[in-house]
Design an enzyme around this catalytic site. Structure first.
Site, PDB file in Angstrom:
ATOM      1  N   LYS A  20       0.834  -1.223   0.000  1.00  0.00           N
ATOM      2  CA  LYS A  20       0.000   0.000   0.000  1.00  0.00           C
ATOM      3  C   LYS A  20       0.858   1.258   0.000  1.00  0.00           C
ATOM      4  CE  LYS A  20      -2.295  -0.918   3.818  1.00  0.00           C
ATOM      5  NZ  LYS A  20      -1.751  -2.243   4.110  1.00  0.00           N
ATOM      6  N   THR A  21       1.886   1.264   0.854  1.00  0.00           N
ATOM      7  CA  THR A  21       2.725   2.472   0.953  1.00  0.00           C
ATOM      8  C   THR A  21       3.546   2.652  -0.316  1.00  0.00           C
ATOM      9  OG1 THR A  21       2.828   2.197   3.334  1.00  0.00           O
ATOM     10  CG2 THR A  21       4.455   3.658   2.354  1.00  0.00           C
ATOM     11  N   LEU A  22       4.113   1.568  -0.804  1.00  0.00           N
ATOM     12  CA  LEU A  22       4.911   1.670  -2.035  1.00  0.00           C
ATOM     13  C   LEU A  22       4.040   2.167  -3.190  1.00  0.00           C
ATOM     14  CD1 LEU A  22       7.536   1.239  -3.607  1.00  0.00           C
ATOM     15  CD2 LEU A  22       6.781  -1.100  -4.054  1.00  0.00           C
ATOM     16  N   LYS A  42      -1.783   9.168   6.301  1.00  0.00           N
ATOM     17  CA  LYS A  42      -1.808   7.853   6.955  1.00  0.00           C
ATOM     18  C   LYS A  42      -2.465   8.121   8.307  1.00  0.00           C
ATOM     19  CE  LYS A  42      -0.352   3.518   7.844  1.00  0.00           C
ATOM     20  NZ  LYS A  42      -0.488   2.293   7.036  1.00  0.00           N
ATOM     21  N   GLU A 121      -3.916   6.478   2.957  1.00  0.00           N
ATOM     22  CA  GLU A 121      -3.546   5.064   3.094  1.00  0.00           C
ATOM     23  C   GLU A 121      -4.237   4.448   4.294  1.00  0.00           C
ATOM     24  OE1 GLU A 121       0.684   3.932   3.395  1.00  0.00           O
ATOM     25  OE2 GLU A 121      -0.002   1.952   4.077  1.00  0.00           O
TER      26      GLU A 121
HETATM   27  N1  LIG Z   1       7.127  -4.763  -5.573  1.00  0.00           N
HETATM   28  C1  LIG Z   1       7.929  -4.737  -4.528  1.00  0.00           C
HETATM   29  N2  LIG Z   1       9.240  -4.997  -4.668  1.00  0.00           N
HETATM   30  C2  LIG Z   1      10.056  -4.982  -3.610  1.00  0.00           C
HETATM   31  N3  LIG Z   1       9.680  -4.702  -2.353  1.00  0.00           N
HETATM   32  C3  LIG Z   1       8.383  -4.434  -2.164  1.00  0.00           C
HETATM   33  C4  LIG Z   1       7.441  -4.429  -3.220  1.00  0.00           C
HETATM   34  N4  LIG Z   1       6.230  -4.123  -2.701  1.00  0.00           N
HETATM   35  C5  LIG Z   1       6.394  -3.924  -1.413  1.00  0.00           C
HETATM   36  N5  LIG Z   1       7.684  -4.123  -1.074  1.00  0.00           N
HETATM   37  C6  LIG Z   1       8.273  -4.017   0.265  1.00  0.00           C
HETATM   38  O1  LIG Z   1       7.470  -4.823   1.121  1.00  0.00           O
HETATM   39  C7  LIG Z   1       7.286  -4.170   2.361  1.00  0.00           C
HETATM   40  C8  LIG Z   1       5.792  -3.941   2.586  1.00  0.00           C
HETATM   41  O2  LIG Z   1       5.326  -3.002   1.624  1.00  0.00           O
HETATM   42  P1  LIG Z   1       4.483  -1.746   2.094  1.00  0.00           P
HETATM   43  O3  LIG Z   1       5.096  -1.150   3.307  1.00  0.00           O
HETATM   44  O4  LIG Z   1       4.279  -0.866   0.928  1.00  0.00           O
HETATM   45  O5  LIG Z   1       3.130  -2.522   2.484  1.00  0.00           O
HETATM   46  P2  LIG Z   1       1.818  -1.937   3.197  1.00  0.00           P
HETATM   47  O6  LIG Z   1       0.672  -2.659   2.596  1.00  0.00           O
HETATM   48  O7  LIG Z   1       1.848  -0.466   3.112  1.00  0.00           O
HETATM   49  O8  LIG Z   1       2.004  -2.410   4.714  1.00  0.00           O
HETATM   50  P3  LIG Z   1       1.245  -1.837   6.032  1.00  0.00           P
HETATM   51  O9  LIG Z   1       0.022  -2.681   6.204  1.00  0.00           O
HETATM   52  O10 LIG Z   1       2.270  -2.073   7.106  1.00  0.00           O
HETATM   53  O11 LIG Z   1       0.940  -0.386   5.815  1.00  0.00           O
HETATM   54  C9  LIG Z   1       8.102  -2.882   2.302  1.00  0.00           C
HETATM   55  O12 LIG Z   1       9.381  -3.114   2.839  1.00  0.00           O
HETATM   56  C10 LIG Z   1       8.202  -2.605   0.812  1.00  0.00           C
HETATM   57  O13 LIG Z   1       9.322  -1.837   0.461  1.00  0.00           O
HETATM   58 MG   LIG Z   2       1.881   0.913   4.621  1.00  0.00          MG
END
Ligand SMILES: Nc1ncnc2c1ncn2[C@@H]1O[C@H](COP(=O)(O)OP(=O)(O)OP(=O)(O)O)[C@@H](O)[C@H]1O
Ligand SMILES: [Mg+2]
Length: 236
Positions: A20-22, A42, A121
């Site tokens: 989600k964050t990425l 957020k 987010e």
């Molecule tokens: N396509 C990708 N390639 C490499 N690393 C990734 C990819 N997508 C996500 N990640 C990594 O996986 C981890 C989780 O991603 P992210 O933080 O974006 O998830 P999130 O859904 O926002 O999590 P949360 O529920 O904690 O908010 C992070 O370290 C991010 O950098």
């Molecule tokens: Mg996140």
């Protein structure tokens, strides 16, 4: 491309840690590049580091770094909980109670900032509990904003994605688009993504493959190269 003055989306995920964050940072980067003013919130974060200025969450800092509009941290992340736990449990440990109303008030306040492209987010997945009766899914509903669903591409994601899309529809919230994010290696990757393209009731903005690690700005720029924001903006 045209955009209404205040276009906001709630970025939901099929689970925690699905990208989600990425994806939010990549979309902010893409919108900045397309010339829009941007902002990312957020509102609720569990898992924060203590700093001299107060509790700080990595996601909120990433959104702050990618947004074109400068906002004080407290507006980006008004509810910062220290423990990296389910939010209502982390809140209980700090003697706090989470409510939709409070999150709604904070978001409405932050969204008065004049920007064109705004993202909110979520935390975890769609039905994350806030308390005994309320779920975080009530926030986009109350804000009356559509959803961008991030599907963490891994085994089990078809079921998670379809269940989440069903729940969003049942809640009467619009699913504007979805993004495939490869969080781990997966066999039959293309077949799985094509299945989601066929079965999810919204356009796919793209597939972010497994990326090499880097700073969030580098990752966001690279991830943005796999996404198109036009369907999002045209759907407004
Ligand atoms: N396509 C990708 N390639 C490499 N690393 C990734 C990819 N997508 C996500 N990640 C990594 O996986 C981890 C989780 O991603 P992210 O933080 O974006 O998830 P999130 O859904 O926002 O999590 P949360 O529920 O904690 O908010 C992070 O370290 C991010 O950098
Ligand atoms: Mg996140």
């Amino acid at each position: 491309m045209s955009i209404k003055k205040s276009a906001s989306w709630f970025v939901a995920g099929t689970d925690t840690g699905v990208g989600k964050t990425l994806v939010s940072c990549a979309l902010l980067h893409a919108a900045n590049t397309a010339g829009y003013s941007t902002l990312g919130l957020k509102p609720l974060a569990a898992g924060c580091e203590k700093s001299a200025a107060g509790l700080r969450n990595e996601d909120a800092l990433a959104l702050q770094a990618l947004a074109s509009h400068t906002l004080p941290y407290e507006q980006i992340n008004p509810v910062a909980l220290e423990a990296a736990l389910a939010p209502h449990i982390a809140a209980a440990q700090e003697g706090k109670r989470l409510t939709v109303d409070r999150l709604l008030g904070y978001c409405r306040g932050a969204l008065t900032n004049e920007t064109q492209f705004r993202l909110v987010e979520g935390a975890g997945g769609w039905r994350v509990p806030l308390n005994q009766v309320e779920r975080l899914s009530a926030l986009p509903k109350a804000l009356n904003i559509p959803v961008i669903l991030v599907v963490g591409i891994r085994l089990g994601c078809l079921n998670h994605a379809l269940l989440t899309a069903e729940a969003i529809a049942r809640d009467g919230v619009k699913l504007s688009a979805w993004v495939a994010c490869s969080v781990e290696e997966m066999p039959a990757l293309e077949e799985n993504i094509n299945t989601l393209r066929a079965l999810l009731p919204a356009p796919c903005l793209g597939h972010i493959p497994r990326l090499q690690q880097g700073s969030i700005k580098e990752l966001a720029a690279e991830a943005a190269s796999y996404l198109q924001i036009e369907p999002l903006i045209q759907a407004l």
